[in-house]
Design an enzyme around this catalytic site. Structure first.
Site, short mmCIF file in Angstrom:
data_model
loop_
_atom_site.label_atom_id
_atom_site.label_comp_id
_atom_site.label_asym_id
_atom_site.label_seq_id
_atom_site.Cartn_x
_atom_site.Cartn_y
_atom_site.Cartn_z
N HIS A 259 0.82 -1.23 0.00
CA HIS A 259 0.00 0.00 0.00
C HIS A 259 0.85 1.27 0.00
O HIS A 259 0.33 2.34 -0.33
CB HIS A 259 -0.92 0.04 1.24
CG HIS A 259 -1.96 -1.03 1.27
ND1 HIS A 259 -2.91 -1.19 0.28
CD2 HIS A 259 -2.21 -2.01 2.18
CE1 HIS A 259 -3.69 -2.21 0.58
NE2 HIS A 259 -3.29 -2.73 1.73
N HIS A 648 -4.29 -45.49 -30.78
CA HIS A 648 -5.24 -45.80 -31.86
C HIS A 648 -5.88 -47.18 -31.70
O HIS A 648 -6.89 -47.48 -32.35
CB HIS A 648 -4.54 -45.75 -33.22
CG HIS A 648 -4.09 -44.39 -33.63
ND1 HIS A 648 -4.94 -43.31 -33.70
CD2 HIS A 648 -2.86 -43.93 -34.01
CE1 HIS A 648 -4.26 -42.25 -34.10
NE2 HIS A 648 -3.00 -42.60 -34.29
N CYS A 1060 -11.60 -9.64 -39.61
CA CYS A 1060 -11.96 -10.85 -38.87
C CYS A 1060 -10.87 -11.88 -39.08
O CYS A 1060 -10.15 -11.84 -40.09
CB CYS A 1060 -13.34 -11.36 -39.27
SG CYS A 1060 -13.36 -12.69 -40.50
N HIS A 1062 -10.87 -14.82 -40.07
CA HIS A 1062 -11.10 -15.88 -41.04
C HIS A 1062 -10.90 -15.42 -42.48
O HIS A 1062 -11.22 -16.15 -43.42
CB HIS A 1062 -12.52 -16.44 -40.85
CG HIS A 1062 -12.83 -16.76 -39.43
ND1 HIS A 1062 -13.60 -15.94 -38.63
CD2 HIS A 1062 -12.40 -17.76 -38.62
CE1 HIS A 1062 -13.66 -16.44 -37.42
NE2 HIS A 1062 -12.94 -17.54 -37.38
N CYS A 1080 -28.96 -21.26 -57.37
CA CYS A 1080 -28.50 -22.08 -56.25
C CYS A 1080 -28.11 -23.46 -56.77
O CYS A 1080 -28.86 -24.08 -57.52
CB CYS A 1080 -29.59 -22.20 -55.19
SG CYS A 1080 -29.23 -23.39 -53.88
N CYS A 1083 -30.96 -26.17 -55.16
CA CYS A 1083 -32.39 -26.15 -55.51
C CYS A 1083 -32.69 -25.41 -56.80
O CYS A 1083 -33.82 -25.45 -57.29
CB CYS A 1083 -33.20 -25.55 -54.36
SG CYS A 1083 -32.86 -23.80 -54.06
N CYS A 1092 -19.99 -18.75 -51.76
CA CYS A 1092 -18.98 -19.09 -50.77
C CYS A 1092 -17.63 -18.58 -51.25
O CYS A 1092 -17.23 -18.86 -52.40
CB CYS A 1092 -18.94 -20.60 -50.54
SG CYS A 1092 -17.56 -21.15 -49.51
N HIS A 1107 -29.81 -23.18 -48.12
CA HIS A 1107 -28.77 -24.10 -48.58
C HIS A 1107 -27.36 -23.57 -48.33
O HIS A 1107 -26.43 -24.37 -48.23
CB HIS A 1107 -28.98 -24.42 -50.06
CG HIS A 1107 -30.13 -25.33 -50.30
ND1 HIS A 1107 -31.10 -25.10 -51.26
CD2 HIS A 1107 -30.51 -26.48 -49.67
CE1 HIS A 1107 -32.00 -26.07 -51.23
NE2 HIS A 1107 -31.67 -26.92 -50.26
N CYS A 1133 -17.67 -15.56 -36.95
CA CYS A 1133 -17.74 -14.32 -36.16
C CYS A 1133 -19.18 -13.87 -35.94
O CYS A 1133 -19.44 -13.01 -35.10
CB CYS A 1133 -16.97 -13.20 -36.85
SG CYS A 1133 -15.20 -13.46 -36.93
#
Length: 1162
Positions: A259, A648, A1060, A1062, A1080, A1083, A1092, A1107, A1133
Site C-alpha cells: 500500500h 489408436h 476478422c 477468417h 443455387c 435447388c 462461398c 442451402h 464471427c
C-alpha cells in the site's frame, strides 16, 4: 492405402504410390517441406538432486553418438532376421537412395532449427530455495493498541510452523540486510524517506500524532529500521536469484509494503518492498520485464501507482472490492484501471464483488487472465506481494481460500521467468492460517507436489463475471486474449451453478516422503518390433533408443529411478481388449512373413513381425508397472519410453501403428489396484486423434479424456468425425470427452498454451483428477514429418509443468507417436527434466495464437460450456459502477520514475496475425487492432431531419458509449455481475483499430437512448436482410444503426467488422469469373443467392431454403458474399465484414452486376 503398406516414401514420410488408390493413411496431408550454483545439501523428501548439479553436455549430436555401436549391432541383427526381397528393381533402389538423402537433409535442417531455440544451453539446473527470516523484524509493535492486527505474533506463528515441518532446514538461509536510502528512493521521495527516518527519535505522542495523519498505520521508534530491514531482505533475495545462487525464494518479513506510495504510508505499510525490489532489479541487473503478482486480499494501490505508466512492469492484482466498499475504496482498484500512457494494458485488476471466494475462483483468474498475458509478456523475474489474508478464517479478508490453494497458485507461477520467483510476505492476520499458507507456498517452492484440492468445484458466477470484465478491459492490448470471453445466449442449456456450501473444515495437508521423484522405464527389447519390408517406415525401432541415449547424454537417466519393464498380463489386457483379439494377435508370433503381411492388411496402417505381440505386451505392461510405482508412492511421477504406441488401438483391432492401448490399460489397472473408480485424466497431445482411447472411455465419467490433434475437417488420420469437437462422449459421461480439433498445420507453442489456459486446465481442475496419464506423442513437434506442426521442446516442458499441479503431482508420460528422432529426443528430455523438478526454460518470444487455432479452441469451449462451469467465461454487460462507501478515498496518483528504455521490452500490441491481414485499411492504430473488440451490441441512433443520410452512411465504425468516470488522466468504466452477454469495446482506453474519424462521426448522432432501453418488437420484414445469412441470428447480435427521414421511412445500415480472423479462408476468384445470375447449386432458385468465398459454390439464403447455411455446416467455410447487396458475412464471427481482402471479389461481382467498376470511397 494403409499406414504399413509397402512403397517408397519421401523424407516427409509420405508414401509415393504409383496409381494405387487407398484408404486412410496417417501420413496423408503432410506438407512436402515441413519446418523443420552447486550447493552441498542432502536430498529433500521430494527427491531433488542431492549431488552437485552437472553441466549438461552439448545437445548437438556428436560425431559418434553414445552407444551407437551397440545400437547399430542390434539393428544389423534385426535386419538380418528380416524377410528382405531377394532382388530390387533399379527404380526401387534409386527411390530408396533419394529417400535416404532427403531424410539426412531434413535431420540437418531440424538440428539447425533446434540450435536457434537455444537448446545447446549449458546451464545448471538450480533446485534450491532461498529464505530470509530475521528475528529483528519483531522488534516493533503498536505502542498504544495491543490488539493491532499487524503484530509480531504473525512471524512467531510462521516460524513455529516452518520449524515443525522441517522447512527451515531445507531452505538456503539468506542473511538479511538494511536497504540503503538510495535504494528506497528508487520508489519513494527523499523527503518522505527522511521523515520516516526521523521517527526513530520521536516519543510516543509524536509517533501517534504522525500516524494519525495516515490511514490505518502505527509507528514505533524501530519502525524505520525494521522496515529498511524488510526491504533489504527482498533485495538480498533478488541478488541471490538473479546471480543464480538459488532458483527461487521467500522473504518472511513485516511490516507489509504494497500500500505504501511515493510519499505516504498507508494501511500498515511504510516502504513498498516489492516495488523497490523491481526497480532495484531493473537498475542493477537490467531486467527488461518484471511481473508483479499481488494476491493480498486488499488492492496494492501503491504498486499500481508506481508502475501504471511503465510497460516494463506488468502488475496483476486479485483483491476484494465489493463495488468499492472494501478498503482501499478506490476506483483505481476496479477492473477498468488498465494503466495509462505507455503503460496502458500493463495494469490488471481482478476485483471480487463478494466475500467467500474460494480456490476455484482464484485458480480460474490465474488460468484465464494472468497466465495467458504473462506468457505473452514473458517476464524475466516474478515478484509476488504474498498476502495470506484471503485464507479461510482471516478476520480481514473473509475469503475461503485454503493453504493448498496457495500452493497451486505458487506452482502456476513457477513456470514463468525460468523459475525466477520471489515471494514477499504482505498481509495475513489469522496467525494459524497465515502460517499454514506460508508453509504451503514454501513447500511448493521447494518442489513438493501440490496437494489435491478438496471439493474444488468450479468458479462461482460472481467470479466468472469479474474475470470476464477484466478480459474485456484487456482484450485491446493483448493478442492472446482475443476471443477469450464467448457470447452465450441466456436461454442456452449450461452446466448449472450450485448454491455455495459452507466452507469445509480446514484440510490437513500432508507432504509425501518419496524414495525418488521420477521413475523411468525403457527396455531395448521393444526395438525388435520392426517393418519386415520397409526400413524407412516412420515407426522405427530407433525412436526409443535415441530417446534413451539422449536422456543418458543429459544426465537425466541417473537422476531417475529406473524401473524394470514387464509384459502385461492377459488379465490386464482384457480390461480393454477382447480375448479373441488378444489370441489372434498372439498367433502372429508363429506366422511366416507372407502371412504376417496378409494379416497386417486386415487392419488400418499396421505392420506386423514375429516380435510384434511380445513388444506390444511389454510396452503395455511397462506402463502398468510405472502406474504401480506412482500409486504406491515409490516415485512421484514417471516417463515410459515404450513402443509400439497404443492410443489408436481399439478393443478388437489394431490401428495406426498401435496394437494394445497402453494408456487405456494403465488407467483401468490404476482403478483396479485402487479398488475404486479413481478419477483419471488422460491428456492426449499426439498430433493424431486417439480414437481407441476415446472409444474405451466415452461412457465412463471416472475418466476424462482430452485430446488435441490435427483434424483438418476429418481428412487427417484417423479420418472421419471421431475427433471432431462435437464428439463429447455418451451418457452418463457426456462432456467427459473433449476434442480440440486443429484444422491445418503450423500449430505451435502459443496455440497449445492458449488451449491449456482456456480449456484443458480449467476443465481438468474442475474434474480434480487423482492421476494424470499423458499420451505423449511428439509428432506435433517442430520437424516431425507427419505432423507438420511447430511445438518446441521448451513448449512441451511448459505443458508438462502446468499438468504437474494436478493429482498431487502424480503424472505419467507415455510415449506415443513422434517420427523425427531429434525432435522426440529433445522433447522427451525436456519433459523429463520438468518432471524431475527443473524449471521450464524461458520461452522465446512467441507469435500470437493462429486465428484458426482460436476458432478450434472456441468451438470446443462453446460445446463444453454446457457441461463444465469453469469454461463459462462469457461477455457481461458493461455498466458504470459507483463505489458506494461513504469513506471513498481520493488519493493523488504518484508519478513513477520511468526507467530508461529496456532491452527487449514487451509491447502488448495485438498485431494482425497472418500475412494477408497486413493489408487492413484501418487508421493509425491498425497494427494494434484486435478482432474481438470490433463487435458490439446493437446501437440504434436516429438522425434529425436536417442531417444528411449520405453523411450518416459514411464508413464509420460506431462504438458503444456507456457512461464513464475519469480518475486523473485515466478514463474508467465498471462491469457489473449482470449475466447479459455483451461484446462492447471497453471505454477508457484508446480503441485500437477504430478509425481516426470515429469521434467526429459520433458527434452527428444522438446516442442519448441506450439500445437496451429500446422497447422490444418483432423484426420488420425490411430488416430481414440484415441477418439473412446468420442462420436465425437476431438483430441484437449485429451492429445496426437506424435512420429516419422526414417521411418517417426507416433505413437500416450495418456497420461491418473492419477485420476478422477468417479472412485467410478467402480463395482466389475462379478464372471463369463470377455470374450473379447463377442459380443455387442445390435447388436452382434465383432468389437471394450467396457465393462461398472459399469454394465459390452458389447457394440460396435462409429465407429461401437455407442451402448456404447447410453448405457452411458441411464444409466449415466461414465467409460468404451476397449477390443482392454484395455484403460479406462470417459465420464464425456471426457478423458482417468489410476488409481490403474482399475488394477484388466485390468489384468482380459489381462489374458482373452493373457492367462497370465499383466506385471507390474517398
Amino acid at each position: 492405402m494403409k499406414k504399413g503398406d509397402s512403397g517408397a516414401r519421401s523424407s516427409t514420410g509420405r508414401r509415393e504410390v504409383g496409381g494405387v488408390k487407398g484408404g486412410r493413411d496417417l501420413r496423408k496431408g503432410v506438407p512436402s517441406d515441413p519446418v523443420g550454483a552447486s550447493v552441498d545439501q542432502t536430498m529433500t523428501s521430494t527427491g531433488q538432486d542431492s549431488t552437485s548439479t552437472r553441466q549438461l553436455r552439448s545437445r548437438q549430436p556428436p560425431a559418434s553418438p553414445p552407444h551407437s555401436s551397440s545400437e547399430d549391432t542390434t539393428m544389423r541383427t534385426v535386419k538380418t532376421d528380416a524377410a528382405v526381397p531377394s532382388s530390387l528393381s533399379l527404380a526401387e533402389v534409386k527411390k530408396k537412395g533419394r529417400m535416404k538423402k532427403l531424410s539426412q537433409a531434413t535431420g540437418q535442417d531440424l538440428i539447425s532449427g533446434l540450435e536457434e531455440l537455444d537448446l545447446n544451453r549449458e546451464t545448471k539446473a538450480l533446485s534450491h530455495t532461498g529464505l530470509v527470516f530475521d528475528e529483528q523484524l519483531n522488534d516493533f509493535y503498536c505502542l498504544w493498541d495491543d490488539s493491532f492486527p499487524e503484530s509480531p505474533k504473525r512471524l512467531y506463528a510462521i516460524k513455529e510452523q516452518l520449524t515443525q515441518e522441517g522447512l527451515l532446514d531445507r531452505c538456503i538461509s539468506i542473511q538479511a540486510r538494511f536497504a540503503q536510502k538510495k535504494e528506497l528512493m528508487l520508489v519513494h521521495s527523499k523527503e518522505y524517506v527522511d521523515l520516516m527516518e526521523s521517527t526513530q527519535h520521536m516519543n510516543e505522542a509524536e509517533l501517534r500524532a504522525l500516524a494519525d495523519t495516515y490511514d490505518s498505520v502505527f509507528l514505533h521508534p524501530k519502525s524505520y529500521s525494521s522496515t529498511c530491514l524488510a526491504s533489504g531482505s527482498v533485495l538480498m533475495l533478488v541478488d541471490a536469484v538473479l546471480e543464480a545462487k538459488v532458483r527461487n525464494g521467500m522473504a518472511i518479513i513485516r511490516p507489509p509494503g504494497h500500500h505504501a506510495q511515493h510519499s505516504r504510508m498507508d494501511r500498515y505499510c511504510m516502504f513498498n518492498h516489492v516495488a523497490v525490489a523491481a526497480r532495484y532489479a531493473q537498475e542493477k541487473y537490467g531486467v527488461p520485464r518484471i511481473l508483479i503478482v499481488d494476491w493480498n486480499v486488499h488492492h496494492g494501490q501503491g504498486i499500481q501507482f508506481t508502475f501504471e505508466e511503465d510497460p516494463s512492469v506488468l502488475y496483476f492484482s486479485i483483491h476484494r472490492y465489493e463495488h468499492g466498499q472494501f478498503s482501499p475504496h478506490l476506483k483505481a482498484s476496479n477492473w477498468s484501471a488498465t494503466g495509462s500512457s505507455r503503460g496502458q494494458g500493463y495494469n490488471i485488476n481482478v476485483r471480487w464483488n463478494q466475500v467467500g471466494m474460494r480456490d476455484a475462483d482464484y485458480i480460474a483468474a490465474f488460468l484465464h487472465i494472468l497466465l495467458p498475458v504473462a506468457f505473452e509478456f514473458q517476464p524475466e523475474l516474478v515478484l509476488v506481494a504474498a498476502g495470506y489474508d484471503a485464507l479461510q478464517g482471516d478476520p480481514k479478508g473473509k475469503m475461503a481460500v485454503t493453504p493448498a490453494g496457495f500452493a497451486h497458485l505458487t506452482h502456476l507461477l513457477m513456470g514463468l521467468a525460468g523459475g525466477k520467483l520471489i515471494l514477499s510476505l504482505e498481509g495475513g492476520y489469522n496467525c494459524r492460517s497465515l502460517a499454514e499458507g506460508v508453509s504451503a507456498s514454501l513447500h511448493t517452492l521447494l518442489g513438493d507436489p501440490c496437494p489435491i484440492l478438496e471439493s474444488l468445484g468450479a468458479p462461482c458466477i460472481s467470479a466468472r463475471n469479474s474475470i470476464s470484465c477484466t478480459l474485456i478491459a484487456l482484450e485491446p492490448f493483448w493478442q492472446v486474449l482475443v476471443q477469450a470471453a464467448v457470447t452465450l445466449k441466456e436461454d442456452e442449456e449450461m452446466a448449472k451453478d450450485v448454491d455455495p456450501l459452507e466452507p469445509a473444515a480446514p484440510q490437513i495437508l500432508t507432504w509425501p516422503v518419496l524414495q525418488a521423484r521420477t521413475g523411468l522405464i525403457y527396455d531395448q527389447r521393444m526395438m525388435s518390433h520392426y517393418n519386415l519390408k520397409d526400413n524407412y517406415h516412420p515407426e522405427k525401432p530407433q525412436r526409443i533408443s535415441r530417446i534413451a541415449s539422449h536422456l543418458e547424454e543429459w544426465g537425466l537417466s541417473e537422476r531417475c529411478l529406473t524401473l524394470p519393464a514387464r509384459p502385461a498380463t492377459d488379465a490386464e489386457l482384457l480390461t480393454c481388449h477382447s480375448a479373441e483379439y488378444i489370441t489372434h494377435l498372439r498367433a502372429t508370433e508363429k506366422m511366416k512373413p507372407r502371412e504376417l503381411h496378409r494379416e497386417a492388411s486386415n487392419y488400418d496402417s499396421i505392420y506386423i513381425c514375429p516380435s510384434t505381440f511380445t513388444c506390444a505386451q511389454l510396452a503395455t505392461g511397462s506402463v502398468c508397472h510405472l502406474v504401480e510405482a506412482v500409486l504406491a508412492g515409490k516415485v512421484l511421477n514417471g516417463t515410459a519410453v515404450v513402443r509400439p504406441p497404443g492410443h489408436h488401438a481399439e478393443r478388437d483391432a489394431a490401428c495406426g501403428f498401435c496394437f494394445f492401448n497402453s494408456v487405456a490399460v494403465a488407467a483401468r489397472h490404476a482403478q483396479a489396484i485402487s479398488g475404486r473408480a479413481l478419477r483419471i485424466l488422460i491428456v492426449d497431445w499426439d498430433i493424431h486423434h486417439g480414437n481407441g482411447t476415446q472409444h474405451m472411455f466415452e461412457d465412463d465419467p471416472s475418466v476424462l479424456y482430452i485430446s488435441l490433434h490435427r483434424y483438418d475437417r476429418g481428412t487427417f488420420f484417423p479420418m472421419g468425425n471421431e475427433g471432431a469437437s462435437n464428439q463429447i462422449g455418451q451418457a452418463p459421461a457426456l462432456g467427459f470427452t473433449v476434442n480440440v480439433a486443429w484444422n491445418g498445420s503450423q500449430i505451435g507453442d502459443p496455440d497449445y498454451l492458449t488451449a491449456w489456459h482456456r480449456l484443458v486446465l480449467p476443465i481438468a481442475y474442475e474434474f480434480n483428477p487423482e492421476l494424470v496419464l499423458v499420451s505423449a506423442g511428439f509428432d506435433a513437434a517442430r520437424g516431425d514429418p507427419l505432423g507438420g506442426c511447430q511445438v518446441s521442446p521448451d513448449g512441451y516442458a511448459h505443458l508438462t509443468h502446468l499438468l504437474m499441479g494436478l493429482a498431487n503431482g502424480r503424472i505419467i508420460l507415455i510415449l506415443e507417436g513422434g517420427y523425427n528422432l531429434t525432435s522426440i529426443s529433445e522433447s522427451m528430455a525436456a519433459c523429463t527434466r520438468t518432471l524431475l523438478g527443473d524449471a521450464p526454460p524461458l520461452l522465446a518470444r512467441m507469435r500470437p495464437p493462429l486465428s484458426r487455432a482460436l476458432v478450434s479452441i472456441s468451438e470446443t469451449v462453446y460445446i463444453h460450456h454446457r457441461y463444465w462451469r469453469s469454461v463459462q467465461i462469457k461477455r457481461v454487460e458493461v455498466k458504470e459502477e459507483e463505489p458506494s462507501n461513504s469513506e471513498l478515498i481520493t488519493k493523488k496518483k504518484q508519478q513513477p520514475a520511468i526507467p530508461t528504455s529496456a532491452k527487449g521490452m514487451a509491447t502488448p500490441k495485438a498485431n494482425i496475425q497472418e500475412a494477408d491481414m497486413k493489408e487492413a485499411t484501418l487508421a493509425s492504430a491498425v497494427e494494434e487492432s484486435t478482432p474481438g473488440q470490433a463487435k458490439s451490441n446493437t446501437t440504434v441512433a436516429k438522425l434529425t431531419q436536417d442531417q444528411s443520410l449520405e453523411a450518416a452512411t459514411s464508413e464509420t465504425v460506431l462504438n458503444q458509449t456507456p457512461s464513464v468516470e475519469t480518475l486523473g488522466d485515466t478514463t474508467l468504466t465498471s462491469c457489473t455481475d449482470s449475466q447479459t452477454p455483451q461484446s462492447s469495446t471497453v471505454q477508457g482506453t484508446t480503441p485500437h483499430g477504430s478509425p481516426s474519424h470515429q469521434d467526429e462521426s459520433l458527434g452527428t448522432l444522438d446516442l442519448s437512448q441506450k439500445a437496451e432501453e429500446a422497447p422490444a418488437s418483432p423484426i420488420p420484414e425490411e430488416e430481414k436482410l440484415l441477418g439473412e445469412a446468420a442462420g436465425g441470428q437476431d438483430l441484437d447480435d449485429s451492429i445496426v444503426v437506424g435512420f429516419e427521414d422526414s417521411d418517417e421511412a426507416t433505413f437500416w445500415a450495418v456497420t461491418p467488422l473492419p477485420w476478422c480472423p477468417h479472412l485467410t479462408e478467402v480463395c482466389p476468384i475462379p478464372a471463369t469469373g463470377l455470374d450473379v445470375t447463377q442459380p443455387c447449386g442445390v435447388c436452382g432458385t434465383l432468389q437471394e443467392n450467396w457465393v462461398c468465398l472459399s469454394c465459390y459454390q452458389v447457394c440460396c439464403s435462409r429465407y429461401v431454403k437455407a442451402h448456404m447455411i447447410r453448405h457452411h455446416e458441411e464444409t466449415g467455410h466461414p465467409l460468404v458474399l451476397s449477390f443482392v447487396d454484395m455484403s460479406t458475412w462470417c459465420y464464425h464471427c456471426q457478423a458482417y465484414v468489410h476488409h481490403q481482402t474482399l475488394i477484388d471479389v466485390k468489384n468482380t461481382v459489381y462489374q458482373n452486376k452493373f457492367g462497370e467498376d465499383m466506385p471507390q470511397p474517398h
